[in-house]
Design an enzyme around this catalytic site. Structure first.
Site, PDB file in Angstrom:
ATOM      1  N   PHE A 142       0.547  -1.225   0.030  1.00  0.00           N
ATOM      2  CA  PHE A 142      -0.099   0.386  -0.194  1.00  0.00           C
ATOM      3  C   PHE A 142       0.528   1.030   0.066  1.00  0.00           C
ATOM      4  CE2 PHE A 142      -2.862  -2.977   1.593  1.00  0.00           C
ATOM      5  CZ  PHE A 142      -4.023  -3.461   1.066  1.00  0.00           C
ATOM      6  N   GLN A 152      -4.389 -10.968   5.502  1.00  0.00           N
ATOM      7  CA  GLN A 152      -4.995  -9.332   5.370  1.00  0.00           C
ATOM      8  C   GLN A 152      -5.291  -8.864   4.399  1.00  0.00           C
ATOM      9  OE1 GLN A 152      -1.817  -7.680   8.114  1.00  0.00           O
ATOM     10  NE2 GLN A 152      -3.240  -6.450   8.859  1.00  0.00           N
ATOM     11  N   ILE A 171      -6.318  -9.488   0.734  1.00  0.00           N
ATOM     12  CA  ILE A 171      -7.785  -9.990  -0.958  1.00  0.00           C
ATOM     13  C   ILE A 171      -7.436 -10.251  -2.008  1.00  0.00           C
ATOM     14  CG2 ILE A 171      -9.606  -7.382   0.164  1.00  0.00           C
ATOM     15  CD1 ILE A 171      -8.814  -5.819  -2.323  1.00  0.00           C
ATOM     16  N   HIS A 173      -9.971  -9.331   5.517  1.00  0.00           N
ATOM     17  CA  HIS A 173     -10.441  -7.874   4.697  1.00  0.00           C
ATOM     18  C   HIS A 173     -11.294  -8.137   3.601  1.00  0.00           C
ATOM     19  CE1 HIS A 173      -6.642  -5.393   6.430  1.00  0.00           C
ATOM     20  NE2 HIS A 173      -8.027  -5.823   7.569  1.00  0.00           N
ATOM     21  N   VAL A 219      10.626 -12.933   1.528  1.00  0.00           N
ATOM     22  CA  VAL A 219       9.587 -13.650   2.094  1.00  0.00           C
ATOM     23  C   VAL A 219       9.617 -15.260   1.569  1.00  0.00           C
ATOM     24  CG1 VAL A 219       7.676 -11.801   2.675  1.00  0.00           C
ATOM     25  CG2 VAL A 219       7.969 -12.462   0.541  1.00  0.00           C
TER      26      VAL A 219
END
Ligand code: ZN
Length: 239
Positions: free
Chosen positions: A17, A84, A86, A102, A218
C-alpha cells in the site's frame, strides 16, 4: 497458524500500500475512493479506481511464498492461514483453510438485496455510467472486500482469534502488524503462551516479543524454513 499481509504478495507483482513509487496509495487518497462513504456517495468514482485494480489482481498468480504456506498446511504443520490480503492467492496456491479477514475479490454483493455475484459475472453488471448494478433489484453492487469505515467480518475475526488463542506458534509473514483489529491477533496468541515468528522487512510492534524475526526475502526465508522441517507432521520426532 500463519498470519499474512501485503508483503507476501509483492513477489507476485502486487504492490503493497505505501511503498514509495509503487504503493497503491501513492497517488490517491484512500479515504476518497476506498471508504464506504465514498462508495455510496460516488460509486462511479469508486469503480473507476477499483475496476482496473481488480482486473489486474485477477491476472496475478501465487508465488513460492504462498506455495510454502500451502505446503506447511499439507504437511500438517500449520492449521490455517489468516490473511489481510484480498487477492485470493493463498487459495490459488492450494491453501485449504484460509480466513480472509479483509474479504476477497472473489465475490461481490448487492447492497440492497444481498445477491452474490462471482468475479466472472461482475463485469456483466456494469452500465454505461461505470457502476455495477444488481441484475435482480438494480441496487448498487459492492465488492466483498472490507472498505475503510466498515467493520471486519465478525465470523472471520472470531475464527481467527480462536485459532490464534489455540496456537503454539504464529508465523507472521509480510505484515507490519499495525492495522487493528488484525494487529491484535499476535497478542491474543502471546497471552495464551504461543510463540511468534515474524518474517517481515522493517520493524513491527511485536519484534521485541518474537522468538524469531527474519528480515529477508519472504520466498527465501519460507523456503529455508520448509527445507528444515519434516515432510509430514507424522514423521516429527517425539520429544
Ligand atoms: Zn439486489
Amino acid at each position: 497458524m500463519a498470519l499474512t499481509g501485503a508483503g507476501i504478495s509483492v513477489p507476485s507483482g502486487i504492490p503493497d500500500f505505501r511503498t514509495p513509487g509503487t504503493g497503491l496509495w501513492e497517488n490517491v487518497d484512500p479515504m476518497e475512493v476506498a471508504h464506504i462513504d465514498a462508495f455510496h456517495a460516488d460509486p462511479a468514482r469508486f469503480w473507476s479506481f477499483y475496476r482496473p485494480r481488480f482486473a489486474e489482481l485477477r491476472s496475478k498468480a501465487p508465488n513460492r511464498a504462498h506455495a510454502a504456506l500451502a505446503e506447511l498446511e499439507r504437511r500438517g504443520l500449520i492449521q490455517a492461514v489468516i490473511t489481510q490480503n484480498i487477492d485470493r492467492l493463498h487459495r490459488a496456491a492450494g491453501s485449504k483453510r484460509v480466513i480472509e479477514v479483509h474479504g476477497s475479490i472473489e465475490t461481490s454483493s448487492c447492497t440492497s438485496c444481498e445477491a452474490s455475484f462471482s468475479m466472472a459475472s461482475l463485469d456483466g453488471l456494469f452500465g454505461d455510467d461505470g457502476v455495477a448494478e444488481c441484475s435482480a433489484c438494480c441496487g448498487k453492487v459492492k465488492p466483498d472486500v472490507v472498505l475503510f469505515g466498515e467493520f471486519l467480518p465478525e465470523a472471520a475475526m472470531e475464527e481467527a482469534t480462536a485459532l490464534c488463542e489455540a496456537a503454539d506458534l504464529v508465523i507472521c509473514v509480510g505484515s507490519s502488524l499495525e492495522v487493528y483489529p488484525v494487529a491484535g491477533l499476535p497478542s491474543a496468541a502471546l497471552n495464551r503462551g504461543a510463540r511468534l515468528a515474524i518474517i517481515t522487512q522493517g520493524l513491527t510492534p511485536y519484534d521485541p516479543d518474537a522468538t524469531v524475526k527474519l528480515e529477508g526475502d519472504v520466498i527465501e526465508e519460507l523456503e529455508a524454513v520448509l527445507a528444515e522441517l519434516p515432510a509430514s507432521s507424522a514423521s516429527q520426532p517425539s520429544l
